[in-house]
Design an enzyme around this catalytic site. Structure first.
Site, PDB file in Angstrom:
ATOM      1  N   GLN A   1      36.220  -8.918 -18.560  1.00 29.52           N
ATOM      2  CA  GLN A   1      35.671  -9.627 -19.703  1.00 29.52           C
ATOM      3  C   GLN A   1      36.788 -10.178 -20.574  1.00 29.52           C
ATOM      4  OE1 GLN A   1      32.567  -7.487 -21.657  1.00 29.52           O
ATOM      5  NE2 GLN A   1      32.284  -9.076 -23.181  1.00 29.52           N
ATOM      6  N   PHE A   2      37.153 -11.434 -20.329  1.00 31.42           N
ATOM      7  CA  PHE A   2      38.246 -12.055 -21.080  1.00 31.42           C
ATOM      8  C   PHE A   2      37.905 -12.189 -22.566  1.00 31.42           C
ATOM      9  CE2 PHE A   2      35.742 -15.844 -20.439  1.00 31.42           C
ATOM     10  CZ  PHE A   2      36.041 -16.646 -21.529  1.00 31.42           C
ATOM     11  N   THR A   3      36.623 -12.188 -22.914  1.00 24.20           N
ATOM     12  CA  THR A   3      36.245 -12.350 -24.317  1.00 24.20           C
ATOM     13  C   THR A   3      36.683 -11.168 -25.185  1.00 24.20           C
ATOM     14  OG1 THR A   3      34.033 -11.472 -23.896  1.00 24.20           O
ATOM     15  CG2 THR A   3      34.301 -13.876 -23.790  1.00 24.20           C
TER      16      THR A   3
END
Length: 145
Positions: A78-80
């Protein structure tokens, strides 16, 4: 690296109508990779998370680890998690690692969890996923390496 660790009674990942991963008692680990991350940080997180005593013993105290209960894990890239929201209303993801660095580190982290004897499933890197989390407790822990 940043991990959001959630203790679950059930968890699953769907991509479209296909179930990619599913567990009962265990952990959902949302994993973000930053530009300067490396295998040493992944090793640290895998060891710490697999040994983290956040499951109840027979007196109901958080005294058991994922290893102790024979639990499973699902890792979702999850890059967020690397969002910078200090300026404006639109998050900046400038700290997030590019896919050519992040993907191998996420896979390495999953391999390390497996090395601790934890059956570890995953979502699909860069896919749009529906993550179902039945958070138990709720217990949610944020961990940085």
């Amino acid at each position: 690296m940043r991990a959001v660790i959630q203790r679950v009674t059930k968890g699953s990942v769907h991509i479209g109508s296909v179930e990619k991963a599913s567990i009962d008692d265990g952990l959902i680990i949302l994993l973000g990779v930053e530009k300067d991350d490396n295998q040493e940080k992944a090793d640290f997180l895998a060891k710490k998370i697999s040994h983290l005593r956040i499951f109840g013993d027979d007196q109901g105290k958080m005294n058991l680890s994922l290893i102790d209960i024979g639990g499973k894990a699902i890792v979702v890239s999850q890059f967020t998690l690397m969002a910078d929201t200090r300026k404006g209303n639109r998050p900046s993801f400038i700290r997030a690692a590019a896919p050519d660095l992040a993907r191998p580190l996420v896979n390495y982290f999953i391999d390390q969890m497996d090395n601790y004897g934890i059956e570890t499933q995953s979502g699909e890197f860069a896919a749009h996923m529906l993550v179902n989390i039945a958070n138990d407790g709720p217990v949610t822990i944020l961990m940085d390496a």
